[in-house]
Design a protein around this motif. Structure first.
Motif, PDB file in Angstrom:
ATOM      1  N   LEU A 100       0.810  -1.226   0.000  1.00  0.00           N
ATOM      2  CA  LEU A 100       0.000   0.000   0.000  1.00  0.00           C
ATOM      3  C   LEU A 100       0.837   1.269   0.000  1.00  0.00           C
ATOM      4  N   THR A 101       1.918   1.253   0.779  1.00  0.00           N
ATOM      5  CA  THR A 101       2.654   2.500   1.018  1.00  0.00           C
ATOM      6  C   THR A 101       4.092   2.493   0.515  1.00  0.00           C
ATOM      7  N   GLY A 102       4.625   1.309   0.261  1.00  0.00           N
ATOM      8  CA  GLY A 102       6.037   1.210  -0.098  1.00  0.00           C
ATOM      9  C   GLY A 102       6.944   1.077   1.114  1.00  0.00           C
ATOM     10  N   TYR A 103       6.393   1.200   2.314  1.00  0.00           N
ATOM     11  CA  TYR A 103       7.172   1.055   3.546  1.00  0.00           C
ATOM     12  C   TYR A 103       6.963  -0.341   4.134  1.00  0.00           C
ATOM     13  N   LYS A 104       8.039  -0.936   4.660  1.00  0.00           N
ATOM     14  CA  LYS A 104       7.908  -2.214   5.370  1.00  0.00           C
ATOM     15  C   LYS A 104       7.392  -1.979   6.788  1.00  0.00           C
ATOM     16  N   GLU A 105       7.764  -0.825   7.348  1.00  0.00           N
ATOM     17  CA  GLU A 105       7.316  -0.440   8.688  1.00  0.00           C
ATOM     18  C   GLU A 105       6.799   0.993   8.626  1.00  0.00           C
ATOM     19  N   ILE A 106       5.879   1.307   9.519  1.00  0.00           N
ATOM     20  CA  ILE A 106       5.354   2.674   9.587  1.00  0.00           C
ATOM     21  C   ILE A 106       6.472   3.595  10.070  1.00  0.00           C
ATOM     22  N   PRO A 107       6.761   4.654   9.322  1.00  0.00           N
ATOM     23  CA  PRO A 107       7.835   5.568   9.724  1.00  0.00           C
ATOM     24  C   PRO A 107       7.498   6.330  11.011  1.00  0.00           C
ATOM     25  N   GLU A 108       8.533   6.785  11.678  1.00  0.00           N
ATOM     26  CA  GLU A 108       8.367   7.598  12.883  1.00  0.00           C
ATOM     27  C   GLU A 108       7.527   8.826  12.535  1.00  0.00           C
ATOM     28  N   GLY A 109       6.598   9.167  13.423  1.00  0.00           N
ATOM     29  CA  GLY A 109       5.769  10.348  13.218  1.00  0.00           C
ATOM     30  C   GLY A 109       4.502  10.113  12.415  1.00  0.00           C
ATOM     31  N   TYR A 110       4.194   8.832  12.100  1.00  0.00           N
ATOM     32  CA  TYR A 110       3.012   8.509  11.299  1.00  0.00           C
ATOM     33  C   TYR A 110       2.191   7.407  11.949  1.00  0.00           C
ATOM     34  N   LEU A 111       0.923   7.331  11.547  1.00  0.00           N
ATOM     35  CA  LEU A 111      -0.016   6.309  12.010  1.00  0.00           C
ATOM     36  C   LEU A 111      -0.695   5.668  10.808  1.00  0.00           C
ATOM     37  N   PHE A 112      -1.125   4.431  10.977  1.00  0.00           N
ATOM     38  CA  PHE A 112      -1.931   3.746   9.975  1.00  0.00           C
ATOM     39  C   PHE A 112      -3.326   3.607  10.568  1.00  0.00           C
ATOM     40  N   VAL A 113      -4.347   4.100   9.868  1.00  0.00           N
ATOM     41  CA  VAL A 113      -5.708   4.110  10.397  1.00  0.00           C
ATOM     42  C   VAL A 113      -6.653   3.358   9.466  1.00  0.00           C
ATOM     43  N   LEU A 114      -7.690   2.768  10.068  1.00  0.00           N
ATOM     44  CA  LEU A 114      -8.738   2.086   9.311  1.00  0.00           C
ATOM     45  C   LEU A 114     -10.088   2.499   9.874  1.00  0.00           C
ATOM     46  N   GLY A 115     -11.080   2.582   9.011  1.00  0.00           N
ATOM     47  CA  GLY A 115     -12.454   2.760   9.470  1.00  0.00           C
ATOM     48  C   GLY A 115     -12.986   1.404   9.912  1.00  0.00           C
ATOM     49  N   ASP A 116     -13.892   1.372  10.864  1.00  0.00           N
ATOM     50  CA  ASP A 116     -14.451   0.102  11.333  1.00  0.00           C
ATOM     51  C   ASP A 116     -15.329  -0.555  10.275  1.00  0.00           C
ATOM     52  N   ASN A 117     -15.956   0.229   9.426  1.00  0.00           N
ATOM     53  CA  ASN A 117     -16.764  -0.293   8.329  1.00  0.00           C
ATOM     54  C   ASN A 117     -15.810  -0.484   7.147  1.00  0.00           C
ATOM     55  N   ARG A 118     -15.010  -1.517   7.231  1.00  0.00           N
ATOM     56  CA  ARG A 118     -13.861  -1.701   6.344  1.00  0.00           C
ATOM     57  C   ARG A 118     -14.204  -1.712   4.864  1.00  0.00           C
ATOM     58  N   ARG A 119     -15.395  -2.069   4.510  1.00  0.00           N
ATOM     59  CA  ARG A 119     -15.771  -2.112   3.098  1.00  0.00           C
ATOM     60  C   ARG A 119     -16.192  -0.751   2.560  1.00  0.00           C
ATOM     61  N   LYS A 120     -16.595   0.142   3.449  1.00  0.00           N
ATOM     62  CA  LYS A 120     -17.108   1.451   3.011  1.00  0.00           C
ATOM     63  C   LYS A 120     -16.428   2.566   3.792  1.00  0.00           C
ATOM     64  N   THR A 121     -15.135   2.691   3.585  1.00  0.00           N
ATOM     65  CA  THR A 121     -14.384   3.721   4.284  1.00  0.00           C
ATOM     66  C   THR A 121     -13.210   4.172   3.425  1.00  0.00           C
ATOM     67  N   THR A 122     -12.823   5.381   3.629  1.00  0.00           N
ATOM     68  CA  THR A 122     -11.608   5.902   3.018  1.00  0.00           C
ATOM     69  C   THR A 122     -10.619   6.073   4.162  1.00  0.00           C
TER      70      THR A 122
END
Length: 187
Positions: free
Chosen positions: A132-154
């Motif tokens: 998705l991002t090109g990173y193997k690990e989330i870089p310092e200073g960043y977060l990965f977020v998901l909506g709970d309604n995984r099929r209908k979220t940005t």
């Protein structure tokens, strides 16, 4: 008599001015209400729910995995999503199971939604952070977020959102104050 009325009026004016400044300061620096717009966080938050953002929490204790945050999205709106990945994490989803650094983690807040699915497809489709991002690990200073309604979220899976810079986080969203029937702390 005239002098005492002026003093009383001045005292009222000062009290009201102090109260207004106090309310503005609290709203600007500590708490702020938002309205959930859309279905991306169902069933945790529904469209139209009113939520209190705690702006102070990110400065005191930082942000924890699975907390719900509000952040400034790159497309000019504020989004409400759940933090799944923290700096240094490697993330993947396989067969509707979240893996953080190779370890499967439960997401009990999704159980209700998964039970309602009738098409037997996963709620969250397979992915990994690197694809998705090109990173193997989330870089310092960043977060990965998901909506709970995984099929209908940005969310962070969308290249228009991607990883969320911590300096774009407005605060955590733990208290719903409307509708009154659902008033309370949300986990």
């Amino acid at each position: 008599m005239e002098k005492s009325k002026k003093k009383e009026l001045l005292d009222w004016f000062i009290a009201i001015a102090v109260a207004v400044v106090f309310v503005i300061a609290i709203r600007t620096f500590i708490f702020s209400p938002i309205v959930v717009d859309g279905s991306s966080m169902m069933p945790t938050y529904e469209d139209g729910d009113r939520v209190i953002i705690n702006k102070f929490s990110k400065q005191i204790s930082g942000i924890d995995r699975f907390e719900v945050i509000v952040f400034e999205a790159p497309i000019g709106e504020d989004y409400i999503k759940r933090v799944v990945g923290l700096p240094g994490d490697s993330i993947s989803y396989e067969n509707d199971i979240l893996y953080i650094n190779g370890e499967a983690l439960e997401e009990p807040y999704l159980d209700e939604y998964k039970e309602k699915l009738t098409d037997h497809a996963p709620l969250t489709y397979n992915f990994n952070l690197e694809s998705l991002t090109g990173y193997k690990e989330i870089p310092e200073g960043y977060l990965f977020v998901l909506g709970d309604n995984r099929r209908k979220t940005t969310d962070s899976r969308d290249p228009n959102v991607g990883l969320v810079p911590m300096d774009k986080v407005l605060g955590t969203a733990k208290v719903r104050f409307y509708p009154f029937g659902n008033l309370g702390i949300v986990r």
